[in-house]
Design a protein around this motif. Structure first.
Motif: not given
Length: 140
Positions: A45-74
C-alpha cells in the motif's frame, strides 16, 4: 487533499520509502533492499496526496492461513489525519481471511490496539541482528 492508494511496486521512489522508514526508526536498510522486500510481499500500500507519497505499508502471507503486516509509516505532517488507518484497512482487504500479526515500533502499540489488534502472549522472534533490535526497544 487528493488521496489515492497504489497497490503495486511499479514506479515507486525507493529512496523515499527508505527515508520514511529510517525517520521512524523502523529500518536502516537501503532503498534497493526495501524495493526487494516490497516486491516480494503479498500486498503493498502506497498512499499519495497528489504526487506526494505520504504513507506506506506491506503484508506478507501464505494467502490461506497466515499474514503479517510490516513497515507502516506515514509522513509526519499527515499524522492524525487517518492515513495510518487507511493503510491498515487497505492491507487487511487483501488478508482479512487470514490470522494477521503486525510488527510495529513499541511506541505505536496503542494505535494498533485502537484498530482492533490485540497483544499476543505467544509471540516470539529470532532476529538477524538481535543487539540492534534490542537497542531499538523491539525486544526485552
Amino acid at each position: 487533499m487528493n488521496i489515492y492508494i497504489g497497490n503495486d511496486c511499479h514506479g515507486r521512489n525507493w529512496e523515499e520509502v527508505a527515508e520514511l522508514l529510517k525517520h521512524f526508526g523502523l529500518s536502516n536498510a537501503s532503498a534497493d533492499d526495501h524495493r526487494q522486500a516490497f516486491e516480494n510481499s503479498y500486498a503493498v500500500s502506497f498512499v499519495y496526496d497528489g504526487n506526494e507519497m505520504i504513507g506506506i505499508g506491506r503484508a506478507i502471507s501464505d494467502g490461506i492461513f497466515q499474514a503479517a503486516i510490516y513497515n507502516i509509516a506515514v509522513t509526519p505532517r499527515y499524522h492524525g489525519l487517518g492515513i495510518g488507518r487507511i493503510i491498515i484497512e487497505d492491507l487487511l482487504g487483501f488478508v482479512r481471511h487470514c490470522n494477521v500479526i503486525l510488527f510495529t515500533h513499541p511506541d505505536k502499540l496503542e494505535f494498533y490496539k485502537h484498530l482492533g489488534f490485540r497483544k499476543m502472549r505467544t509471540g516470539l522472534a529470532l532476529y538477524a541482528n538481535e543487539a540492534k533490535v534490542e537497542e531499538m526497544g523491539f525486544i526485552e
